[in-house]
Design an enzyme around this catalytic site. Structure first.
Site, PDB file in Angstrom:
ATOM      1  N   GLY A  16       0.847  -1.189   0.000  1.00 29.43           N
ATOM      2  CA  GLY A  16       0.000   0.000   0.000  1.00 29.43           C
ATOM      3  C   GLY A  16       0.881   1.236   0.000  1.00 29.43           C
ATOM      4  O   GLY A  16       2.110   1.127   0.007  1.00 29.43           O
ATOM      5  N   GLY A  21      -0.412   2.182   7.102  1.00 28.02           N
ATOM      6  CA  GLY A  21      -0.410   1.264   8.248  1.00 28.02           C
ATOM      7  C   GLY A  21       0.307  -0.043   7.995  1.00 28.02           C
ATOM      8  O   GLY A  21       0.076  -1.022   8.711  1.00 28.02           O
ATOM      9  N   LYS A  22       1.206  -0.076   7.013  1.00 28.47           N
ATOM     10  CA  LYS A  22       1.937  -1.314   6.704  1.00 28.47           C
ATOM     11  C   LYS A  22       2.838  -1.717   7.878  1.00 28.47           C
ATOM     12  O   LYS A  22       2.824  -2.869   8.304  1.00 28.47           O
ATOM     13  CB  LYS A  22       2.800  -1.137   5.441  1.00 28.47           C
ATOM     14  CG  LYS A  22       2.011  -0.772   4.202  1.00 28.47           C
ATOM     15  CD  LYS A  22       2.904  -0.662   2.985  1.00 28.47           C
ATOM     16  CE  LYS A  22       3.967   0.395   3.071  1.00 28.47           C
ATOM     17  NZ  LYS A  22       3.445   1.774   3.206  1.00 28.47           N
ATOM     18  N   GLU A  90       9.944  -2.238   4.648  1.00 29.97           N
ATOM     19  CA  GLU A  90      10.487  -1.427   3.549  1.00 29.97           C
ATOM     20  C   GLU A  90      11.142  -2.312   2.488  1.00 29.97           C
ATOM     21  O   GLU A  90      12.255  -2.030   2.015  1.00 29.97           O
ATOM     22  CB  GLU A  90      11.493  -0.388   4.072  1.00 29.97           C
ATOM     23  CG  GLU A  90      10.944   0.528   5.154  1.00 29.97           C
ATOM     24  CD  GLU A  90       9.892   1.524   4.672  1.00 29.97           C
ATOM     25  OE1 GLU A  90       9.588   1.571   3.459  1.00 29.97           O
ATOM     26  OE2 GLU A  90       9.341   2.239   5.537  1.00 29.97           O
ATOM     27  N   ALA A  91      10.431  -3.364   2.097  1.00 30.67           N
ATOM     28  CA  ALA A  91      10.987  -4.346   1.159  1.00 30.67           C
ATOM     29  C   ALA A  91      11.332  -3.737  -0.200  1.00 30.67           C
ATOM     30  O   ALA A  91      12.192  -4.249  -0.918  1.00 30.67           O
ATOM     31  CB  ALA A  91       9.998  -5.495   0.975  1.00 30.67           C
ATOM     32  N   CYS A 149      -8.665  15.230   0.119  1.00 33.28           N
ATOM     33  CA  CYS A 149     -10.131  15.131   0.235  1.00 33.28           C
ATOM     34  C   CYS A 149     -10.621  14.155   1.301  1.00 33.28           C
ATOM     35  O   CYS A 149     -11.823  14.076   1.546  1.00 33.28           O
ATOM     36  CB  CYS A 149     -10.730  14.749  -1.119  1.00 33.28           C
ATOM     37  SG  CYS A 149     -10.373  13.044  -1.578  1.00 33.28           S
ATOM     38  N   CYS A 178      -5.524  10.073  -3.039  1.00 32.03           N
ATOM     39  CA  CYS A 178      -6.402   9.171  -3.793  1.00 32.03           C
ATOM     40  C   CYS A 178      -6.074   9.325  -5.285  1.00 32.03           C
ATOM     41  O   CYS A 178      -5.310  10.220  -5.665  1.00 32.03           O
ATOM     42  CB  CYS A 178      -7.865   9.508  -3.526  1.00 32.03           C
ATOM     43  SG  CYS A 178      -8.343  11.121  -4.171  1.00 32.03           S
TER      44      CYS A 178
HETATM   45  P1  ADP Z   1       3.234   2.862   6.565  1.00 31.27           P
HETATM   46  O1  ADP Z   1       4.204   1.860   7.126  1.00 31.27           O
HETATM   47  O2  ADP Z   1       2.245   2.253   5.610  1.00 31.27           O
HETATM   48  O3  ADP Z   1       3.912   4.080   5.996  1.00 31.27           O
HETATM   49  P2  ADP Z   1       2.624   3.328   9.347  1.00 31.27           P
HETATM   50  O4  ADP Z   1       2.217   2.000   9.889  1.00 31.27           O
HETATM   51  O5  ADP Z   1       4.038   3.762   9.628  1.00 31.27           O
HETATM   52  O6  ADP Z   1       2.324   3.386   7.777  1.00 31.27           O
HETATM   53  O7  ADP Z   1       1.695   4.488   9.918  1.00 31.27           O
HETATM   54  C1  ADP Z   1       0.296   4.440   9.932  1.00 31.27           C
HETATM   55  C2  ADP Z   1      -0.176   5.558  10.825  1.00 31.27           C
HETATM   56  O8  ADP Z   1       0.136   6.813  10.219  1.00 31.27           O
HETATM   57  C3  ADP Z   1      -1.664   5.644  11.037  1.00 31.27           C
HETATM   58  O9  ADP Z   1      -2.119   4.797  12.060  1.00 31.27           O
HETATM   59  C4  ADP Z   1      -1.865   7.105  11.428  1.00 31.27           C
HETATM   60  O10 ADP Z   1      -1.637   7.280  12.809  1.00 31.27           O
HETATM   61  C5  ADP Z   1      -0.723   7.821  10.718  1.00 31.27           C
HETATM   62  N1  ADP Z   1      -1.103   8.631   9.545  1.00 31.27           N
HETATM   63  C6  ADP Z   1      -0.532   9.819   9.212  1.00 31.27           C
HETATM   64  N2  ADP Z   1      -1.027  10.296   8.058  1.00 31.27           N
HETATM   65  C7  ADP Z   1      -1.938   9.401   7.623  1.00 31.27           C
HETATM   66  C8  ADP Z   1      -2.796   9.323   6.466  1.00 31.27           C
HETATM   67  N3  ADP Z   1      -2.783  10.250   5.509  1.00 31.27           N
HETATM   68  N4  ADP Z   1      -3.604   8.256   6.353  1.00 31.27           N
HETATM   69  C9  ADP Z   1      -3.615   7.301   7.297  1.00 31.27           C
HETATM   70  N5  ADP Z   1      -2.848   7.317   8.409  1.00 31.27           N
HETATM   71  C10 ADP Z   1      -2.004   8.347   8.572  1.00 31.27           C
HETATM   72 MG    MG Z   2       6.303   1.754   7.089  1.00 37.95          MG
END
Ligand code: ADP
Ligand code: MG
Length: 206
Positions: A16, A21-22, A90-91, A149, A178
């Site tokens: 994603g 949230g990955k 971060e693969a 949005c 989006c």
């Molecule tokens: P990823 O590893 O996919 O970059 P993380 O797991 O590090 O994501 O972080 C997810 C968290 O980031 C969410 O739980 C929320 O607290 C925060 N967050 C900040 N900006 C956004 C956004 N635009 N959409 C969703 N979550 C966000």
């Molecule tokens: Mg991450």
């Protein structure tokens, strides 16, 4: 859920855009495996030093110890034979060898959980993620919130910087968008160029 595979060996991919949230989901799955007293090891690419050198860190500041490795081969050389669950964050920053390495680990009986960006900031597949998605038993595609949005976001918008595929950064440099509000970098640069050309063509009124 039925996974099958060699003695529980399997590959799970969480993909994603940024902020979807990955890392949170990866940490959640790994914590559950630790609670189940399974032998867990976590790896991250050495290049990713944004928040910590030896931890996987989510944007919500959820943390888990991780071993930084220079490349996929080093990961395979480092992972202990007794390890049952391997987490990789971060693969997309790894080389193509990661595909074979994950396959080897899963065939050895490991549960391999991989998190990574499926698309780069141009909206193109971020290798080696496509091949990992193809060989995985289980794929989770998560969405963030579009910063324009509020809709579900599947793209990572780069706000500043050059045109390289790999440019480290967080919310100061990237935001989730989006499809409607995502502007792939090349399109933006083309628009800037057209705007500049248009300015040059406009006759001066004085
Ligand atoms: P990823 O590893 O996919 O970059 P993380 O797991 O590090 O994501 O972080 C997810 C968290 O980031 C969410 O739980 C929320 O607290 C925060 N967050 C900040 N900006 C956004 C956004 N635009 N959409 C969703 N979550 C966000
Ligand atoms: Mg991450």
């Amino acid at each position: 859920m039925v996974y099958g595979g060699i003695q529980g060996g399997r590959i799970e991919v969480i993909c994603g855009p940024m902020f979807s949230g990955k890392s949170e989901e990866l940490i959640r799955r790994l914590r559950r495996a630790i609670i189940a007293r399974q032998r867990v090891e976590v790896f991250k690419p050495g290049i990713d030093t944004r928040y910590a050198d030896d931890e996987v860190v989510s944007h919500s500041d959820n943390r888990l110890s991780a071993t930084p490795v220079a490349n996929a081969r080093q990961l395979l050389d480092t992972v202990l034979l007794r390890t049952e669950v391997v987490g990789i964050d971060e693969a997309q920053f790894f080389d193509e060898d990661l595909v074979e390495v994950c396959d080897t680990l899963a065939n050895r009986g490991c549960r391999v959980i991989i998190a990574g960006l499926d698309l780069d900031s141009r909206g193109r597949p971020f290798h080696p993620m496509p091949a990992l998605l193809a060989i995985a038993e289980v794929v989770t595609k998560s969405q963030a919130v579009c910063m324009v949005c509020g809709a579900a976001a599947s793209f990572s918008q780069r706000l500043t910087g050059g045109g390289d595929q790999v440019e480290l950064g967080s919310s100061e440099r990237y935001e989730a968008r989006c499809r409607r509000h995502f502007e792939p970098e090349e399109t933006r640069q083309l628009e800037l160029l057209r705007a500049r050309q248009a300015v040059l063509r406009v006759p001066r009124s004085e």
